[in-house]
Design a protein around this motif. Sequence first.
Motif, PDB file in Angstrom:
ATOM      1  N   VAL A  79       0.725  -1.184  -0.067  1.00  0.00           N
ATOM      2  CA  VAL A  79       0.012  -0.030  -0.249  1.00  0.00           C
ATOM      3  C   VAL A  79       0.879   1.219   0.387  1.00  0.00           C
ATOM      4  O   VAL A  79       1.971   1.367   0.777  1.00  0.00           O
ATOM      5  CB  VAL A  79      -0.834   0.087   1.448  1.00  0.00           C
ATOM      6  CG1 VAL A  79      -1.747   1.347   1.264  1.00  0.00           C
ATOM      7  CG2 VAL A  79      -1.698  -1.291   1.490  1.00  0.00           C
ATOM      8  N   ALA A  80       0.744   2.004  -0.946  1.00  0.00           N
ATOM      9  CA  ALA A  80       1.462   3.321  -0.886  1.00  0.00           C
ATOM     10  C   ALA A  80       0.793   4.569  -0.670  1.00  0.00           C
ATOM     11  O   ALA A  80      -0.384   4.697  -1.171  1.00  0.00           O
ATOM     12  CB  ALA A  80       2.232   3.465  -2.616  1.00  0.00           C
ATOM     13  N   ILE A  81       1.065   5.305   0.226  1.00  0.00           N
ATOM     14  CA  ILE A  81       0.223   6.522   0.799  1.00  0.00           C
ATOM     15  C   ILE A  81       0.955   7.842   0.158  1.00  0.00           C
ATOM     16  O   ILE A  81       2.189   7.882   0.985  1.00  0.00           O
ATOM     17  CB  ILE A  81       0.100   6.451   2.294  1.00  0.00           C
ATOM     18  CG1 ILE A  81      -0.587   5.105   2.598  1.00  0.00           C
ATOM     19  CG2 ILE A  81      -0.845   7.798   2.579  1.00  0.00           C
ATOM     20  CD1 ILE A  81      -0.931   4.859   4.262  1.00  0.00           C
ATOM     21  N   THR A  82       0.771   8.669  -0.617  1.00  0.00           N
ATOM     22  CA  THR A  82       1.522  10.049  -1.005  1.00  0.00           C
ATOM     23  C   THR A  82       0.619  10.987  -0.593  1.00  0.00           C
ATOM     24  O   THR A  82      -0.654  11.235  -0.841  1.00  0.00           O
ATOM     25  CB  THR A  82       1.421   9.708  -2.413  1.00  0.00           C
ATOM     26  OG1 THR A  82       2.273   8.584  -2.738  1.00  0.00           O
ATOM     27  CG2 THR A  82       2.379  11.196  -2.846  1.00  0.00           C
ATOM     28  N   PHE A  83       1.344  11.719   0.559  1.00  0.00           N
ATOM     29  CA  PHE A  83       0.673  13.003   0.925  1.00  0.00           C
ATOM     30  C   PHE A  83       1.228  14.398   0.114  1.00  0.00           C
ATOM     31  O   PHE A  83       2.402  14.344  -0.108  1.00  0.00           O
ATOM     32  CB  PHE A  83       1.120  13.222   2.524  1.00  0.00           C
ATOM     33  CG  PHE A  83       0.797  12.151   3.463  1.00  0.00           C
ATOM     34  CD1 PHE A  83      -0.343  12.058   4.026  1.00  0.00           C
ATOM     35  CD2 PHE A  83       1.643  10.967   3.522  1.00  0.00           C
ATOM     36  CE1 PHE A  83      -0.761  11.224   4.803  1.00  0.00           C
ATOM     37  CE2 PHE A  83       1.509  10.235   4.612  1.00  0.00           C
ATOM     38  CZ  PHE A  83       0.304  10.067   5.138  1.00  0.00           C
ATOM     39  N   SER A  84       0.220  14.934  -0.537  1.00  0.00           N
ATOM     40  CA  SER A  84       0.618  16.192  -0.979  1.00  0.00           C
ATOM     41  C   SER A  84       0.371  17.426   0.090  1.00  0.00           C
ATOM     42  O   SER A  84      -0.668  17.580   0.546  1.00  0.00           O
ATOM     43  CB  SER A  84      -0.190  16.508  -2.140  1.00  0.00           C
ATOM     44  OG  SER A  84      -0.229  15.712  -3.065  1.00  0.00           O
ATOM     45  N   ILE A  85       1.524  17.767   0.474  1.00  0.00           N
ATOM     46  CA  ILE A  85       1.473  18.638   1.518  1.00  0.00           C
ATOM     47  C   ILE A  85       2.219  20.270   1.395  1.00  0.00           C
ATOM     48  O   ILE A  85       3.124  20.169   0.729  1.00  0.00           O
ATOM     49  CB  ILE A  85       2.265  18.041   2.703  1.00  0.00           C
ATOM     50  CG1 ILE A  85       2.184  18.852   4.024  1.00  0.00           C
ATOM     51  CG2 ILE A  85       3.719  17.640   2.447  1.00  0.00           C
ATOM     52  CD1 ILE A  85       2.788  18.213   5.436  1.00  0.00           C
ATOM     53  N   LYS A  86       1.687  21.145   1.873  1.00  0.00           N
ATOM     54  CA  LYS A  86       2.016  22.474   1.920  1.00  0.00           C
ATOM     55  C   LYS A  86       2.939  22.525   3.222  1.00  0.00           C
ATOM     56  O   LYS A  86       2.215  22.267   4.477  1.00  0.00           O
ATOM     57  CB  LYS A  86       1.119  23.562   1.860  1.00  0.00           C
ATOM     58  CG  LYS A  86       0.590  23.840   0.583  1.00  0.00           C
ATOM     59  CD  LYS A  86      -0.277  24.768   0.560  1.00  0.00           C
ATOM     60  CE  LYS A  86      -1.011  25.011  -0.778  1.00  0.00           C
ATOM     61  NZ  LYS A  86      -2.152  26.022  -0.694  1.00  0.00           N
ATOM     62  N   VAL A  87       4.316  22.749   3.252  1.00  0.00           N
ATOM     63  CA  VAL A  87       4.946  23.204   4.449  1.00  0.00           C
ATOM     64  C   VAL A  87       6.355  23.909   4.151  1.00  0.00           C
ATOM     65  O   VAL A  87       6.620  23.809   2.972  1.00  0.00           O
ATOM     66  CB  VAL A  87       5.507  21.861   5.115  1.00  0.00           C
ATOM     67  CG1 VAL A  87       6.491  21.136   4.229  1.00  0.00           C
ATOM     68  CG2 VAL A  87       6.075  21.778   6.462  1.00  0.00           C
ATOM     69  N   SER A  88       6.633  24.781   5.138  1.00  0.00           N
ATOM     70  CA  SER A  88       7.811  25.706   4.664  1.00  0.00           C
ATOM     71  C   SER A  88       9.133  24.939   4.317  1.00  0.00           C
ATOM     72  O   SER A  88       8.874  23.763   4.787  1.00  0.00           O
ATOM     73  CB  SER A  88       8.180  26.649   5.739  1.00  0.00           C
ATOM     74  OG  SER A  88       8.693  26.128   6.803  1.00  0.00           O
ATOM     75  N   GLU A  89       9.743  25.359   3.531  1.00  0.00           N
ATOM     76  CA  GLU A  89      10.981  24.740   2.959  1.00  0.00           C
ATOM     77  C   GLU A  89      11.845  24.199   4.408  1.00  0.00           C
ATOM     78  O   GLU A  89      12.453  23.111   4.190  1.00  0.00           O
ATOM     79  CB  GLU A  89      11.739  25.699   1.972  1.00  0.00           C
ATOM     80  CG  GLU A  89      12.808  24.874   1.150  1.00  0.00           C
ATOM     81  CD  GLU A  89      13.186  25.611   0.157  1.00  0.00           C
ATOM     82  OE1 GLU A  89      14.464  25.668  -0.114  1.00  0.00           O
ATOM     83  OE2 GLU A  89      12.573  26.485  -0.647  1.00  0.00           O
ATOM     84  N   ASP A  90      12.200  25.353   5.134  1.00  0.00           N
ATOM     85  CA  ASP A  90      12.932  24.621   6.302  1.00  0.00           C
ATOM     86  C   ASP A  90      12.390  23.747   7.203  1.00  0.00           C
ATOM     87  O   ASP A  90      13.118  22.968   7.953  1.00  0.00           O
ATOM     88  CB  ASP A  90      13.220  26.048   7.049  1.00  0.00           C
ATOM     89  CG  ASP A  90      12.242  26.849   7.621  1.00  0.00           C
ATOM     90  OD1 ASP A  90      11.056  26.619   6.913  1.00  0.00           O
ATOM     91  OD2 ASP A  90      12.349  27.544   8.780  1.00  0.00           O
TER      92      ASP A  90
END
Length: 125
Positions: A79-90
């Motif tokens: 099972v592959a779970i791929t999260f598309s996430i917004k997070v700061s580069e740091d």
Amino acid sequence: MELISSEKGFELVHQSGNWVLKKEIGFSPVELLVASISACGAYVYEKILTNSNIDFTIEKVDISYERAEDKQAKPLSRVAITFSIKVSEDEQGKAERALKLIGKNCPVIQSLDPEIAVVEELIFI
């Protein structure tokens, strides 16, 4: 929880409307298992990120799965779970490291046969 048999197939009784557990009409039992794995993983990941004081937004979660075609019942193999996430580069490094904590903290993943590989991935948007 209760399953009932109907002309549509087996239905999981729910107060807001029954869920038909038949691939041709609703979700198959295997698809529900995959959904449970990914939903549990997503809730656990949110909690880990929140507890780590990481500012984030999970935009969506994509799920794919493979079955062991060489085995009689064709159980899940991956099972592959791929999260598309917004997070700061740091904070991206912390967000990536946090993925490793999902499996140990998710009761659904902990309940699986160890032969089923659960892979968590990130896409930064």
